[in-house]
Design a protein around this motif. Structure first.
Motif, PDB file in Angstrom:
ATOM      1  N   GLU A  45       5.707   9.739  -2.667  1.00 18.55           N
ATOM      2  CA  GLU A  45       5.642  10.185  -4.056  1.00 18.55           C
ATOM      3  C   GLU A  45       4.189  10.192  -4.475  1.00 18.55           C
ATOM      4  O   GLU A  45       3.500   9.173  -4.391  1.00 18.55           O
ATOM      5  N   GLU A  46       3.728  11.365  -4.930  1.00 23.52           N
ATOM      6  CA  GLU A  46       2.336  11.487  -5.330  1.00 23.52           C
ATOM      7  C   GLU A  46       2.164  11.155  -6.804  1.00 23.52           C
ATOM      8  O   GLU A  46       3.052  11.379  -7.630  1.00 23.52           O
ATOM      9  N   ASP A  47       1.000  10.698  -7.096  1.00 21.90           N
ATOM     10  CA  ASP A  47       0.644  10.360  -8.470  1.00 21.90           C
ATOM     11  C   ASP A  47      -0.825  10.685  -8.678  1.00 21.90           C
ATOM     12  O   ASP A  47      -1.648  10.309  -7.832  1.00 21.90           O
ATOM     13  N   PRO A  48      -1.241  11.407  -9.728  1.00 22.35           N
ATOM     14  CA  PRO A  48      -0.367  11.955 -10.767  1.00 22.35           C
ATOM     15  C   PRO A  48       0.346  13.223 -10.307  1.00 22.35           C
ATOM     16  O   PRO A  48       0.043  13.758  -9.252  1.00 22.35           O
ATOM     17  N   SER A  78      -4.460   7.099  -0.589  1.00 23.60           N
ATOM     18  CA  SER A  78      -5.135   7.899  -1.599  1.00 23.60           C
ATOM     19  C   SER A  78      -5.969   8.968  -0.929  1.00 23.60           C
ATOM     20  O   SER A  78      -6.470   8.784   0.182  1.00 23.60           O
ATOM     21  N   LEU A  79      -6.070  10.095  -1.617  1.00 20.86           N
ATOM     22  CA  LEU A  79      -6.916  11.206  -1.189  1.00 20.86           C
ATOM     23  C   LEU A  79      -7.977  11.408  -2.259  1.00 20.86           C
ATOM     24  O   LEU A  79      -7.644  11.640  -3.426  1.00 20.86           O
ATOM     25  N   LEU A  80      -9.224  11.305  -1.860  1.00 20.11           N
ATOM     26  CA  LEU A  80     -10.345  11.525  -2.777  1.00 20.11           C
ATOM     27  C   LEU A  80     -11.063  12.798  -2.367  1.00 20.11           C
ATOM     28  O   LEU A  80     -11.441  12.953  -1.201  1.00 20.11           O
ATOM     29  N   ILE A  81     -11.220  13.699  -3.318  1.00 21.93           N
ATOM     30  CA  ILE A  81     -12.025  14.901  -3.100  1.00 21.93           C
ATOM     31  C   ILE A  81     -13.294  14.727  -3.932  1.00 21.93           C
ATOM     32  O   ILE A  81     -13.229  14.629  -5.162  1.00 21.93           O
ATOM     33  N   VAL A 141      -9.730   9.673   2.822  1.00 18.88           N
ATOM     34  CA  VAL A 141      -8.355   9.188   2.749  1.00 18.88           C
ATOM     35  C   VAL A 141      -8.354   7.709   3.079  1.00 18.88           C
ATOM     36  O   VAL A 141      -9.023   7.267   4.019  1.00 18.88           O
ATOM     37  N   THR A 142      -7.606   6.944   2.310  1.00 20.02           N
ATOM     38  CA  THR A 142      -7.396   5.528   2.602  1.00 20.02           C
ATOM     39  C   THR A 142      -5.917   5.278   2.803  1.00 20.02           C
ATOM     40  O   THR A 142      -5.064   6.012   2.297  1.00 20.02           O
ATOM     41  N   LEU A 143      -5.620   4.252   3.567  1.00 25.42           N
ATOM     42  CA  LEU A 143      -4.233   3.876   3.820  1.00 25.42           C
ATOM     43  C   LEU A 143      -4.124   2.360   3.737  1.00 25.42           C
ATOM     44  O   LEU A 143      -4.878   1.641   4.396  1.00 25.42           O
ATOM     45  N   ASP A 144      -3.197   1.899   2.928  1.00 25.26           N
ATOM     46  CA  ASP A 144      -2.909   0.462   2.807  1.00 25.26           C
ATOM     47  C   ASP A 144      -1.439   0.271   3.164  1.00 25.26           C
ATOM     48  O   ASP A 144      -0.559   0.491   2.344  1.00 25.26           O
ATOM     49  N   THR A 145      -1.188  -0.119   4.406  1.00 28.35           N
ATOM     50  CA  THR A 145       0.199  -0.245   4.857  1.00 28.35           C
ATOM     51  C   THR A 145       0.903  -1.435   4.217  1.00 28.35           C
ATOM     52  O   THR A 145       2.125  -1.439   4.117  1.00 28.35           O
ATOM     53  N   SER A 146       0.141  -2.437   3.774  1.00 24.63           N
ATOM     54  CA  SER A 146       0.780  -3.582   3.113  1.00 24.63           C
ATOM     55  C   SER A 146       1.339  -3.181   1.754  1.00 24.63           C
ATOM     56  O   SER A 146       2.362  -3.697   1.316  1.00 24.63           O
ATOM     57  N   LYS A 147       0.671  -2.243   1.101  1.00 24.32           N
ATOM     58  CA  LYS A 147       1.143  -1.741  -0.193  1.00 24.32           C
ATOM     59  C   LYS A 147       1.923  -0.445  -0.050  1.00 24.32           C
ATOM     60  O   LYS A 147       2.407   0.101  -1.041  1.00 24.32           O
ATOM     61  N   LYS A 148       2.000   0.057   1.175  1.00 25.73           N
ATOM     62  CA  LYS A 148       2.675   1.332   1.438  1.00 25.73           C
ATOM     63  C   LYS A 148       2.119   2.414   0.511  1.00 25.73           C
ATOM     64  O   LYS A 148       2.872   3.076  -0.234  1.00 25.73           O
ATOM     65  N   SER A 149       0.820   2.579   0.555  1.00 29.84           N
ATOM     66  CA  SER A 149       0.199   3.574  -0.304  1.00 29.84           C
ATOM     67  C   SER A 149      -1.016   4.184   0.381  1.00 29.84           C
ATOM     68  O   SER A 149      -1.621   3.581   1.267  1.00 29.84           O
ATOM     69  N   ASN A 171      -2.880   9.837  -5.371  1.00 26.89           N
ATOM     70  CA  ASN A 171      -2.269   8.689  -4.700  1.00 26.89           C
ATOM     71  C   ASN A 171      -0.892   9.041  -4.169  1.00 26.89           C
ATOM     72  O   ASN A 171      -0.207   9.928  -4.689  1.00 26.89           O
ATOM     73  N   CYS A 172      -0.510   8.332  -3.127  1.00 24.03           N
ATOM     74  CA  CYS A 172       0.786   8.556  -2.496  1.00 24.03           C
ATOM     75  C   CYS A 172       1.397   7.208  -2.173  1.00 24.03           C
ATOM     76  O   CYS A 172       0.730   6.340  -1.601  1.00 24.03           O
ATOM     77  N   SER A 173       2.647   7.021  -2.550  1.00 22.82           N
ATOM     78  CA  SER A 173       3.358   5.792  -2.189  1.00 22.82           C
ATOM     79  C   SER A 173       4.597   6.151  -1.384  1.00 22.82           C
ATOM     80  O   SER A 173       5.176   7.223  -1.569  1.00 22.82           O
ATOM     81  N   TYR A 174       4.974   5.268  -0.483  1.00 24.28           N
ATOM     82  CA  TYR A 174       6.136   5.520   0.357  1.00 24.28           C
ATOM     83  C   TYR A 174       6.903   4.223   0.529  1.00 24.28           C
ATOM     84  O   TYR A 174       6.457   3.164   0.071  1.00 24.28           O
ATOM     85  N   LYS A 175       8.057   4.311   1.195  1.00 24.37           N
ATOM     86  CA  LYS A 175       8.971   3.171   1.145  1.00 24.37           C
ATOM     87  C   LYS A 175       9.186   2.456   2.465  1.00 24.37           C
ATOM     88  O   LYS A 175       9.490   1.265   2.476  1.00 24.37           O
ATOM     89  N   THR A 176       9.077   3.175   3.586  1.00 28.78           N
ATOM     90  CA  THR A 176       9.378   2.527   4.859  1.00 28.78           C
ATOM     91  C   THR A 176       8.151   2.531   5.756  1.00 28.78           C
ATOM     92  O   THR A 176       7.143   3.152   5.458  1.00 28.78           O
ATOM     93  N   SER A 177       8.229   1.835   6.871  1.00 19.30           N
ATOM     94  CA  SER A 177       7.094   1.810   7.798  1.00 19.30           C
ATOM     95  C   SER A 177       6.884   3.197   8.398  1.00 19.30           C
ATOM     96  O   SER A 177       7.827   3.981   8.528  1.00 19.30           O
ATOM     97  N   ILE A 178       5.651   3.483   8.739  1.00 22.10           N
ATOM     98  CA  ILE A 178       5.301   4.822   9.227  1.00 22.10           C
ATOM     99  C   ILE A 178       4.431   4.729  10.480  1.00 22.10           C
ATOM    100  O   ILE A 178       3.847   3.682  10.756  1.00 22.10           O
TER     101      ILE A 178
END
Lengths: 114, 108
Positions: free
Chosen positions: B5-8, B73-76, B63-71, B22-29
């Protein structure tokens, strides 16, 4: 280089009519192939994917079917369209193999069922 | 559901400003990917970050990835009018699942 062709670009069909959308990939062999649908202003819903000729997996129950008659050809069909089948249909391919392979998309088909 | 799920949902900025989605997800990837879609066109792959990576760069993209928070982000950075598009995250475990996207508008 690899290319993906998807046609037609736009299609207007009456309810109850059949559907056939075609997608072909060039420049690669044994690709994974995918059909996605995108509702207006929404994300993509995976409809079908295929890892080989004649091998089709369906993700959601629906009025559509898919076939892969050749290695690089993927067809999306319906015998009788419903209004709810309207949407933007996207074909995609990826290299076969382990995870981490990005998808390469066609330019889509805008289907309007009237 | 594994769907991201992207935000905003929508973001409007001026040229030269930075855009963060930002992007959040629910399961391991296994990995997370970002795609861009111009209006009425297919999606174009931008960047892939594996689950054991924390940050990745490609040109003006970070791009950053935080697997502990399951999130993720994409910065342009230093955005341009040509960056106007919808941006989608997609998470992969056994198959690729897309989020609903962020519509970015960059005004000249």
């Amino acid at each position: 280089s690899q290319t993906i062709h998807q046609w037609p670009a736009t299609l207007v069909q009456p309810v109850g009519s059949p559907l056939s959308l075609e997608c072909t990939v060039e420049g690669t062999s044994n690709p994974n192939l995918y059909w996605y649908r995108q509702a207006a202003g929404r994300g993509l819903q995976l409809l079908f994917y295929s890892v080989g000729i004649g091998q089709i997996s369906s993700e959601v129950p629906q009025n559509l079917s898919a076939s892969r008659p050749q290695d690089r050809q993927f067809i999306l069909s319906s015998k009788k369209l419903l209004l709810s089948d309207s949407g933007f249909y996207l074909c995609a391919w990826s290299h076969r193999g382990p995870d981490n392979s990005p998808l390469h998309f066609g330019n889509g088909t805008r289907l309007t069922v009237t | 559901s594994q769907q991201g799920e992207e935000d905003p949902q929508a973001l409007s900025i001026q040229e030269g400003e930075n855009a963060t989605m930002n992007c959040s997800y629910k399961t391991s990837i296994n990995n997370l990917q970002w795609y861009r879609q111009n209006s009425g066109r297919g999606l174009v792959h931008l960047i892939l970050i594996r689950s054991n990576e924390r940050e990745k760069h490609s040109g003006r993209l970070r791009v950053t990835l935080d697997t502990s928070k399951k999130s993720s982000s994409l910065l342009i950075t230093a955005s341009r009018a040509a960056d106007t598009a919808s941006y989608f995250c997609a998470t992969e475990r056994h198959k690729l699942i897309f989020g609903t996207g962020t519509r970015l508008q960059v005004f000249p």
